[in-house]
Design a protein around this motif. Structure first.
Motif, PDB file in Angstrom:
ATOM      1  N   SER A 182       0.802  -1.228   0.000  1.00 12.22           N
ATOM      2  CA  SER A 182       0.000   0.000   0.000  1.00 12.22           C
ATOM      3  C   SER A 182       0.833   1.275   0.000  1.00 12.22           C
ATOM      4  O   SER A 182       0.328   2.342  -0.373  1.00 12.22           O
ATOM      5  CB  SER A 182      -0.959   0.007   1.200  1.00 12.22           C
ATOM      6  N   HIS A 225      -4.199   2.078   5.582  1.00 10.96           N
ATOM      7  CA  HIS A 225      -4.181   0.621   5.763  1.00 10.96           C
ATOM      8  C   HIS A 225      -3.528   0.230   7.090  1.00 10.96           C
ATOM      9  O   HIS A 225      -3.896  -0.789   7.681  1.00 10.96           O
ATOM     10  CB  HIS A 225      -3.479  -0.053   4.588  1.00 10.96           C
ATOM     11  N   LEU A 281      -6.427   0.734   9.393  1.00  4.46           N
ATOM     12  CA  LEU A 281      -7.562  -0.171   9.177  1.00  4.46           C
ATOM     13  C   LEU A 281      -7.233  -1.638   9.438  1.00  4.46           C
ATOM     14  O   LEU A 281      -8.122  -2.406   9.819  1.00  4.46           O
ATOM     15  CB  LEU A 281      -8.080  -0.017   7.742  1.00  4.46           C
ATOM     16  N   THR A 282      -5.978  -2.038   9.253  1.00  7.77           N
ATOM     17  CA  THR A 282      -5.635  -3.460   9.401  1.00  7.77           C
ATOM     18  C   THR A 282      -5.887  -3.975  10.815  1.00  7.77           C
ATOM     19  O   THR A 282      -6.557  -5.009  10.988  1.00  7.77           O
ATOM     20  CB  THR A 282      -4.175  -3.711   8.981  1.00  7.77           C
ATOM     21  N   ALA A 293      -9.665  -4.173  11.251  1.00  7.82           N
ATOM     22  CA  ALA A 293     -10.332  -5.201  10.452  1.00  7.82           C
ATOM     23  C   ALA A 293     -10.149  -6.593  11.048  1.00  7.82           C
ATOM     24  O   ALA A 293     -11.054  -7.433  10.985  1.00  7.82           O
ATOM     25  CB  ALA A 293      -9.809  -5.167   9.016  1.00  7.82           C
ATOM     26  N   ALA A 308     -11.310   6.030   6.500  1.00  6.55           N
ATOM     27  CA  ALA A 308     -12.195   5.525   5.456  1.00  6.55           C
ATOM     28  C   ALA A 308     -12.718   6.659   4.575  1.00  6.55           C
ATOM     29  O   ALA A 308     -12.771   6.534   3.341  1.00  6.55           O
ATOM     30  CB  ALA A 308     -13.359   4.763   6.082  1.00  6.55           C
ATOM     31  N   TYR A 348     -10.826   0.582  -5.999  1.00  2.00           N
ATOM     32  CA  TYR A 348     -10.452  -0.120  -4.762  1.00  2.00           C
ATOM     33  C   TYR A 348     -10.655   0.797  -3.551  1.00  2.00           C
ATOM     34  O   TYR A 348     -11.214   0.376  -2.523  1.00  2.00           O
ATOM     35  CB  TYR A 348      -9.003  -0.582  -4.840  1.00  2.00           C
ATOM     36  N   CYS A 349     -10.202   2.046  -3.640  1.00  4.92           N
ATOM     37  CA  CYS A 349     -10.332   2.985  -2.519  1.00  4.92           C
ATOM     38  C   CYS A 349     -11.803   3.219  -2.180  1.00  4.92           C
ATOM     39  O   CYS A 349     -12.185   3.274  -1.000  1.00  4.92           O
ATOM     40  CB  CYS A 349      -9.648   4.306  -2.854  1.00  4.92           C
ATOM     41  N   LEU A 379     -14.351   1.189  -2.755  1.00  7.51           N
ATOM     42  CA  LEU A 379     -14.934  -0.035  -2.210  1.00  7.51           C
ATOM     43  C   LEU A 379     -14.539  -0.235  -0.753  1.00  7.51           C
ATOM     44  O   LEU A 379     -15.405  -0.462   0.108  1.00  7.51           O
ATOM     45  CB  LEU A 379     -14.499  -1.233  -3.051  1.00  7.51           C
ATOM     46  N   VAL A 380     -13.247  -0.138  -0.470  1.00 10.07           N
ATOM     47  CA  VAL A 380     -12.769  -0.362   0.902  1.00 10.07           C
ATOM     48  C   VAL A 380     -13.291   0.715   1.833  1.00 10.07           C
ATOM     49  O   VAL A 380     -13.771   0.422   2.940  1.00 10.07           O
ATOM     50  CB  VAL A 380     -11.226  -0.407   0.945  1.00 10.07           C
ATOM     51  N   LEU A 414     -17.038   0.111   2.523  1.00 11.92           N
ATOM     52  CA  LEU A 414     -17.247  -1.064   3.379  1.00 11.92           C
ATOM     53  C   LEU A 414     -16.911  -0.753   4.830  1.00 11.92           C
ATOM     54  O   LEU A 414     -17.630  -1.161   5.748  1.00 11.92           O
ATOM     55  CB  LEU A 414     -16.405  -2.237   2.872  1.00 11.92           C
ATOM     56  N   VAL A 415     -15.826  -0.040   5.043  1.00 13.30           N
ATOM     57  CA  VAL A 415     -15.425   0.306   6.408  1.00 13.30           C
ATOM     58  C   VAL A 415     -16.474   1.192   7.068  1.00 13.30           C
ATOM     59  O   VAL A 415     -16.841   0.984   8.231  1.00 13.30           O
ATOM     60  CB  VAL A 415     -14.044   0.993   6.415  1.00 13.30           C
TER      61      VAL A 415
END
Length: 271
Positions: A16, A26, A29-30, A33, A121, A259-260, A262-263, A266-267
């Motif tokens: 990333s 990330h 968020l990791t 998650a 997010a 991708y950004c 979507l993630v 979702l978050v």
């Protein structure tokens, strides 16, 4: 952090940091998650220096990948006659100044939002917009790095400063700014990667001594393991990214924008 946690975080970091999807977001968020129960003390005192250590592994990978460029830069300073290398080094220095100054001035304020999942997010979604719009309006850039002016290099460096906020990608912001300055995909990506090394190294000089002093041997050893893993993954990532931009001169940023979005979405929904 356990060895498994640091290795996973290092893999995420190695990818990333160089792909335009925000390594800082990330990093925030990791743990969220995967439901890691990191202590408040670790998050407050050690987490940022550990993440910076992972970035150091990335910086070393970039030095190795672009070693010919950095050797040429060194020779140009030591009396060499390579005018191209001297010009490119000047552009790297000018592009590094804004992020370095802003990072030093607003260090404490920026640390306050480092662990906020929601803001990471939201800014990740905004980052996707930047990538999408940047690709959309750039036209077909044809300029090489040596054709960049010093004010344009300063502007790209200012754009890079957005990465100090979790969610904004350093590589994404600097590459999009490079597109707007007329650089082709490969030149914009290369300049972004060259800019990464001094700014990451500077952050490491500030944060790693804190980790060594406050974290103790165990935390330091774990962080070193992560740095090695992040460096290996980052080397593979920069190779993949440079190959991608050489083959895809049109719409190369769109997959990262999607991708950004979507993630980030979702978050926000899950949180």
């Amino acid at each position: 952090m356990s060895h498994f946690q640091i290795i996973l975080l290092a893999i995420v970091q190695g990818v990333s940091e160089l792909f335009p999807i925000s390594s800082v977001a990330h990093a925030v968020l990791t743990p969220w998650a995967f439901g890691w129960n990191l202590t408040p003390e670790f998050l407050k005192i050690h987490f940022l220096p550990v993440v910076v250590m992972l970035h150091l592994g990335t910086a070393i990978a970039l030095l190795l990948y672009f070693r010919k460029d950095w050797i040429a830069f060194a020779r140009s300073v030591l009396g060499g006659r390579d005018a191209v290398a001297r010009r490119e080094l000047l552009l790297v220095v000018v592009g590094t100044v804004p992020a370095a100054l802003i990072g030093l001035i607003f260090e404490k304020a920026l640390k306050g939002i480092f662990s906020d999942v929601t803001s990471a997010a939201v800014f990740l979604i905004v980052n996707g917009v930047i990538l999408f719009v940047g690709e959309k309006v750039r036209g077909r850039g044809t300029r090489e790095l040596t054709e960049l002016s010093l004010p344009q290099a300063l502007g790209i460096g200012l754009a890079q400063s957005l990465a100090l906020i979790p969610g904004f990608s350093r590589s994404g912001a600097s590459m999009v700014a490079g597109f707007w300055a007329g650089l082709n995909h490969a030149a914009a990506a290369r300049y972004s990667m060259l800019l990464a090394t001094p700014i990451i190294a500077g952050a490491s000089i500030l944060e790693i001594p804190k980790l060594a002093h406050q974290g103790g041997a165990q935390v330091m050893q774990t962080a070193l393991l992560g740095a090695v893993v992040a460096g290996v993954v980052a080397y593979l990532s920069v190779w993949a990214l440079m190959s991608w931009f050489k083959r895809n001169e049109i719409n190369a940023m769109r997959p990262f924008a999607f991708y950004c979005w979507l993630v980030g979405a979702l978050v926000l929904i899950i949180s």
